[in-house]
Design an enzyme around this catalytic site. Structure first.
Site, PDB file in Angstrom:
ATOM      1  N   SER A   1       0.806  -1.227   0.000  1.00 37.27           N
ATOM      2  CA  SER A   1       0.000   0.000   0.000  1.00 37.27           C
ATOM      3  C   SER A   1       0.836   1.272   0.000  1.00 37.27           C
ATOM      4  O   SER A   1       0.338   2.341  -0.336  1.00 37.27           O
ATOM      5  CB  SER A   1      -0.963   0.018   1.194  1.00 37.27           C
TER       6      SER A   1
ATOM      7  N   LYS B   1       0.847   4.357   6.811  1.00 34.57           N
ATOM      8  CA  LYS B   1       0.173   5.238   5.852  1.00 34.57           C
ATOM      9  C   LYS B   1       0.821   6.617   5.912  1.00 34.57           C
ATOM     10  O   LYS B   1       1.616   6.918   6.793  1.00 34.57           O
ATOM     11  CB  LYS B   1      -1.322   5.378   6.188  1.00 34.57           C
TER      12      LYS B   1
END
Length: 200
Positions: free
Chosen positions: A56, A101
């Site tokens: 990701s 993230k």
């Protein structure tokens, strides 16, 4: 001609040598113990080693990268890469354990996304995101209506690999309470070919 030594003189010399050896061992042992204590304190209160799982954050971070993460005196800022603990104990949840993230917006910021063009706006200004992975398809719309205002004390986070990231666009993750932040990524330390990483 050899020097004659009394038996007691030889014994004293042997004792002196043995004493120096024992003293040297003691010094080495003391240094080793102090080093171990320092390492334990460092990795308990200052930094942690956390591995990347998944793609990701590609191309900034790679699957199986090992990162140094710190939370010492840290306040999340836009653009920072952070590690979050969003595990709610539900084994069916797609969010398990620590996740990594990028902070896109903080409490009070307004976030808007043009999914067709893959553009993100914070407080009306388009973000210049050189770190985002190139993609041919429109950015995935995960089901939250935009624009959104980030609640105070929360963060809006996204992965750099936008079409392969479950992040704040998804109701499964949503806005992140700042208390879920384990720390921010300082650098990649393993593997060596990724050492340092692109963490900014």
């Amino acid at each position: 001609m050899e020097e004659y030594k009394e038996p007691f003189q030889e014994e004293d010399e042997e004792k002196e040598k043995k004493g120096r050896f024992q003293s040297s061992l003691y010094d080495w042992g003391e240094a080793l113990i102090m080093s171990l204590i320092f390492i334990v304190l460092l990795f308990t209160f200052v930094v942690r080693l956390i591995g990347v799982s998944g793609s990701s954050m590609f191309p900034t971070l790679h699957d199986h990268d090992v990162m140094v993460v710190s939370n010492l005196g840290y306040t999340p800022e836009r653009g920072d890469i952070v590690v979050l603990n969003k595990d709610d104990g539900n084994k069916e949840s797609p969010i398990q354990g620590p996740i990594v993230k990028r902070v896109i917006a903080r409490g009070g910021d307004q976030v808007d996304i043009d999914f067709a063009l893959g553009r993100v706006y914070v407080n009306g200004e388009e973000l210049q995101e050189d770190y985002v992975n190139d993609f041919d398809l429109p950015m995935d719309d995960e089901g939250i209506a935009f624009p959104q205002t980030v609640p105070e004390g929360c963060l809006f986070v996204m992965g750099d690999n936008r079409n392969q990231s479950t992040d704040s666009r998804s109701p499964e993750l949503g806005m992140i309470d700042e208390r879920c932040v384990i720390g921010h990524v300082l650098a990649v330390v393993w593997p060596l070919e990724n050492f340092g990483g692109k963490t900014a």
